[in-house]
Design a protein around this motif. Structure first.
Motif, PDB file in Angstrom:
ATOM      1  N   MET A   1       0.786  -1.184   0.007  1.00  0.00           N
ATOM      2  CA  MET A   1       0.152   0.039   0.094  1.00  0.00           C
ATOM      3  C   MET A   1       0.990   1.324   0.057  1.00  0.00           C
ATOM      4  SD  MET A   1      -2.752   1.075   2.705  1.00  0.00           S
ATOM      5  CE  MET A   1      -3.894  -0.318   2.754  1.00  0.00           C
TER       6      MET A   1
ATOM      7  N   LEU B   1       2.623   1.985  -3.109  1.00  0.00           N
ATOM      8  CA  LEU B   1       1.647   2.598  -4.300  1.00  0.00           C
ATOM      9  C   LEU B   1       1.529   3.952  -4.196  1.00  0.00           C
ATOM     10  CD1 LEU B   1      -1.178   0.220  -5.483  1.00  0.00           C
ATOM     11  CD2 LEU B   1      -1.404   2.737  -5.362  1.00  0.00           C
ATOM     12  N   LEU B   2       1.277   4.429  -3.009  1.00  0.00           N
ATOM     13  CA  LEU B   2       1.065   5.717  -2.529  1.00  0.00           C
ATOM     14  C   LEU B   2       2.370   6.461  -2.695  1.00  0.00           C
ATOM     15  CD1 LEU B   2      -0.717   5.752   0.674  1.00  0.00           C
ATOM     16  CD2 LEU B   2      -1.666   6.749  -1.532  1.00  0.00           C
TER      17      LEU B   2
ATOM     18  N   ARG C   1       4.881   6.088  -4.919  1.00  0.00           N
ATOM     19  CA  ARG C   1       5.385   5.770  -6.288  1.00  0.00           C
ATOM     20  C   ARG C   1       5.364   6.995  -7.054  1.00  0.00           C
ATOM     21  NH1 ARG C   1       2.885   1.988  -9.954  1.00  0.00           N
ATOM     22  NH2 ARG C   1       1.846   3.853 -10.045  1.00  0.00           N
TER      23      ARG C   1
ATOM     24  N   LEU D   1       5.064   9.756 -10.042  1.00  0.00           N
ATOM     25  CA  LEU D   1       3.810   9.913 -10.839  1.00  0.00           C
ATOM     26  C   LEU D   1       3.948   9.216 -12.369  1.00  0.00           C
ATOM     27  CD1 LEU D   1       2.768  13.847 -10.964  1.00  0.00           C
ATOM     28  CD2 LEU D   1       1.287  11.547 -10.639  1.00  0.00           C
ATOM     29  N   ALA D   2       5.136   9.200 -12.925  1.00  0.00           N
ATOM     30  CA  ALA D   2       5.124   8.637 -14.275  1.00  0.00           C
ATOM     31  C   ALA D   2       6.254   7.413 -14.193  1.00  0.00           C
ATOM     32  CB  ALA D   2       5.505   9.608 -15.365  1.00  0.00           C
ATOM     33  N   PRO D   3       5.766   6.232 -13.551  1.00  0.00           N
ATOM     34  CA  PRO D   3       6.786   5.191 -13.307  1.00  0.00           C
ATOM     35  C   PRO D   3       7.251   4.422 -14.695  1.00  0.00           C
ATOM     36  CG  PRO D   3       4.296   4.501 -13.187  1.00  0.00           C
ATOM     37  CD  PRO D   3       4.206   5.820 -13.486  1.00  0.00           C
ATOM     38  N   THR D   4       6.513   4.574 -15.699  1.00  0.00           N
ATOM     39  CA  THR D   4       6.823   3.946 -17.016  1.00  0.00           C
ATOM     40  C   THR D   4       7.719   4.889 -17.505  1.00  0.00           C
ATOM     41  OG1 THR D   4       4.774   3.882 -17.322  1.00  0.00           O
ATOM     42  CG2 THR D   4       5.532   1.634 -16.826  1.00  0.00           C
TER      43      THR D   4
ATOM     44  N   ARG E   1       7.900   3.382 -24.612  1.00  0.00           N
ATOM     45  CA  ARG E   1       6.877   2.517 -25.394  1.00  0.00           C
ATOM     46  C   ARG E   1       6.960   2.851 -26.877  1.00  0.00           C
ATOM     47  NH1 ARG E   1       2.257   3.128 -21.238  1.00  0.00           N
ATOM     48  NH2 ARG E   1       3.556   2.023 -19.427  1.00  0.00           N
TER      49      ARG E   1
ATOM     50  N   HIS F   1       4.218   3.123 -28.992  1.00  0.00           N
ATOM     51  CA  HIS F   1       3.544   3.786 -29.390  1.00  0.00           C
ATOM     52  C   HIS F   1       2.382   4.078 -28.410  1.00  0.00           C
ATOM     53  CE1 HIS F   1       1.461   6.430 -32.328  1.00  0.00           C
ATOM     54  NE2 HIS F   1       0.082   5.799 -31.990  1.00  0.00           N
ATOM     55  N   ARG F   2       2.369   5.701 -27.925  1.00  0.00           N
ATOM     56  CA  ARG F   2       1.485   5.858 -27.005  1.00  0.00           C
ATOM     57  C   ARG F   2       0.274   6.815 -27.664  1.00  0.00           C
ATOM     58  NH1 ARG F   2       2.575   6.196 -20.747  1.00  0.00           N
ATOM     59  NH2 ARG F   2       0.486   5.714 -21.125  1.00  0.00           N
TER      60      ARG F   2
ATOM     61  N   SER G   1      -3.302   8.254 -29.086  1.00  0.00           N
ATOM     62  CA  SER G   1      -4.607   7.660 -28.713  1.00  0.00           C
ATOM     63  C   SER G   1      -5.654   7.818 -29.966  1.00  0.00           C
ATOM     64  CB  SER G   1      -5.239   8.643 -27.750  1.00  0.00           C
ATOM     65  OG  SER G   1      -4.381   8.990 -26.750  1.00  0.00           O
TER      66      SER G   1
END
Lengths: 350, 251
Positions: free
Chosen positions: A1, A4-5, A7, A9-12, A16, A18-19, A21
């Motif tokens: 828990m 998670l709190l 962590r 903001l942008a963990p990844t 990638r 392609h991101r 939308s």
């Protein structure tokens, strides 16, 4: 828990592939869309060319060939208009009503057309059929249908009821009522009058008169452009009333505007060639499957091409195999219905 | 700041809501609680201008919701209803992308894409972003909807029972996400909750409603008391000291 709190903001942060939308998220879906589009375009062009050239007694390219081809091009133009009207109107209608199993034709357009045609024959006899043909009569029929639709939409959507479901129900009931009156009049006709009438009540490309085009084409262009131009808003309206309002669009206004243009397209198509109950539904459903995106900017072209391929294909088969040219509604319902069932059963969803 | 001034809505002579006068402070989570039919969701939808009001006025961040254009309000307040069913087939990322509509009008810029990515990561949906909504579990789908309203980047976020149909784990995760959105992103979140213990633990303010009226408003410490809760819910409630704060026991 705790992790998670705390962590970041942008963990990844890892890149990638392609991101985006966009409407076609994967490279695969993009390729698929354009392949489908290409195949449809090819089919449309070959059916179109086939209709002009097949069974043309003159050798290809000669003056006589083009003379005959020109005459045939008229029905090709009619098909393009009908396919466009039915495809764009049905997709837009299904979007604003948030329902994918109905078509705008149930809103009384076809029943009204049938009632007008039947009434003409009933009251004026066999000569009545010609009494409802002509540019003025055509324009009056279109105007009458649009008026009926607008009264229905305006009354039902702005009133206290303000409910699309109730509007649809009343539309269907009005349609059924008009249909019963027509059926009743048809029972009283003489066999020969009935025969003449029946020919008018099948959706048929040969019903269209080229003299209608100066009225039909501008109307279709106007309504079609308006609907296609609002594609991005339609994408939002498809998410339902609450989400649409949350995103800052006047939902009722957008629905009314869309239904108005839909009624123009449906009225022109119906007054031009007669009832095509199943075509719009078939074309829209196939287009959703083929385009496989939410974005109307991509659905509309595929729907139009699908509609043209279905119509031209049916016409081609009717003309060159069954020698019953014009009456395409029958084959569309038979072949189209089966295609539709196969699609749905294979994919398992609408 | 959300201000309701003598807001009234009547359905029939017996069923009506209000007049409600209430100020919901900026920042933090405000939980709306109360028995069924108390008017919590109705009030939320009126603040989110999905439902018109009969009398009174509602202001969000100083803008009157009945007179401000819907287009402008979409950048100030976002609302998520309980039931969301879409006929179109969307991926998580496409759905979240719709949250940018008030700004992009459908033409997403790189800045929009970045905000979409951040919303998705914020709710741990990175792995699922290209999945279709109909391929997700209820909890994942709920998170995707919340990611959409977060991407709308409004100071005020209204959520109607976001824990509906979520199991223990997903309810807790959802509340943690919302808490982070309130503290880290500085959002003012108004949320309808059914479980008073979730409200007591995660909310900064609790607003209790009954018969269309606001009957109590205060911090969890003020609301989480035997006599207050018993009165609001019309059922005997005892508040006991749990390992993580007060717990209402009503079974």
């Amino acid at each position: 828990m705790a992790n998670l709190l705390t962590r970041p903001l942008a963990p990844t942060a890892s890149p990638r592939i392609h991101r985006g939308s966009g409407a076609l998220p994967h490279g695969r879906s993009r390729t698929r869309y354009w392949v489908v589009f290409g195949i449809l375009l090819l089919l449309a062009m070959s059916f179109g060319f086939g209709l002009l050239a097949w069974d043309n007694p003159m050798p290809l390219g000669t003056e006589g060939f083009w003379l005959i081809a020109n005459m045939r091009a008229n029905s090709l133009l009619t098909m393009a208009i009908v396919a466009f009207c039915q495809a764009v109107a049905t997709v837009s209608f299904q979007t604003v009503t948030n329902n994918r199993i109905i078509t705008p034709s149930i809103m009384g357009f076809e029943s009204l057309y049938i009632a007008v045609q039947t009434g003409a024959v009933f009251f004026l006899g066999a000569a009545g059929v010609s009494a409802v043909q002509g540019l003025w009569q055509f324009s009056a029929q279109v105007a009458l249908m649009v008026l009926l639709a607008c009264l229905l939409y305006g009354w039902l959507l702005s009133g206290k009821l303000g409910n699309i479901q109730i509007m649809l129900l009343i539309g269907i009931i009005l349609g059924a009522g008009l249909g019963s009156i027509s059926t009743f009049m048809q029972r009283l006709l003489t066999p020969s009058e009935f025969d003449i009438l029946t020919a008018r009540l099948f959706g048929s490309m040969s019903n269209a008169d080229m003299s209608y085009m100066p009225v039909a084409i501008p109307l279709v262009v106007l309504a079609g452009t308006a609907l296609i131009a609002s594609s991005k808003r339609l994408n939002v309206v498809a998410l339902g009333r609450d989400t649409t309002m949350n995103l800052g669009i006047n939902h009722r206004g957008e629905v009314m505007r869309t239904l108005f243009f839909v009624s123009i397209l449906m009225a022109v198509s119906t007054a031009l060639v007669g009832p095509m109950t199943f075509l719009g539904f078939l074309v829209a459903t196939l287009a959703y499957q083929l385009a496989d995106t939410y974005d109307h900017r991509y659905i509309f072209p595929v729907a139009f091409l699908t509609g043209f391929v279905v119509l031209a294909g049916a016409y081609f088969v009717m003309k060159n195999i069954f020698y019953a040219q014009g009456v395409v509604g029958i084959i569309i319902e038979a072949v189209g219905g089966i295609t539709f069932l196969i699609f749905i059963l294979r994919k398992g969803r609408l | 700041m959300i201000t309701l001034n003598a807001v009234h809505k009547s359905y029939s002579s017996e069923v009506s809501i209000g007049p409600v006068t209430l100020q919901i402070p900026t920042g933090g989570i405000t939980a709306l609680v109360g028995p069924n039919g108390a008017g919590k969701s109705t009030m939320l939808t009126m603040v989110g201008r999905l439902l018109g009001i009969d009398a009174g006025s509602i202001e969000v961040a100083g803008y009157d919701v009945s007179s401000t254009s819907s287009k402008d309000l979409a950048k100030i307040v976002s609302i998520l209803r309980q039931e969301n069913h879409f006929v179109t087939r969307l991926t998580v990322r496409q759905l979240v992308g719709f949250g940018r509509f008030p700004y992009s009008k459908g033409r997403l810029t790189t800045a929009d894409e970045e905000i979409i990515s951040r919303s998705i990561d914020f709710l741990d949906l990175g792995e699922l972003e290209h999945r279709y909504l109909d391929q997700l579990s209820g909890g994942q789908r709920q998170r995707a909807y919340v990611a959409m309203v977060l991407a709308q980047d409004t100071e005020h976020v209204l959520l109607d029972e976001p824990l509906n149909n979520l199991d223990m784990k997903h309810s807790v995760l959802m509340m943690q996400h919302l808490k982070r959105a309130a503290t880290e992103l500085g959002r003012t979140i108004v949320i309808v909750l059914h479980d008073i213990n979730f409200a007591g633990h995660y909310a900064d303010y609790i607003c209790a409603m009954k018969h269309g009226q606001v009957v109590e408003f205060g911090s969890p410490a003020e609301i989480m008391r035997d006599e207050v809760l018993t009165g609001v819910f019309d059922t005997p409630v005892r508040v006991v000291e749990g390992p993580a704060g007060p717990l209402a026991v009503y079974y």
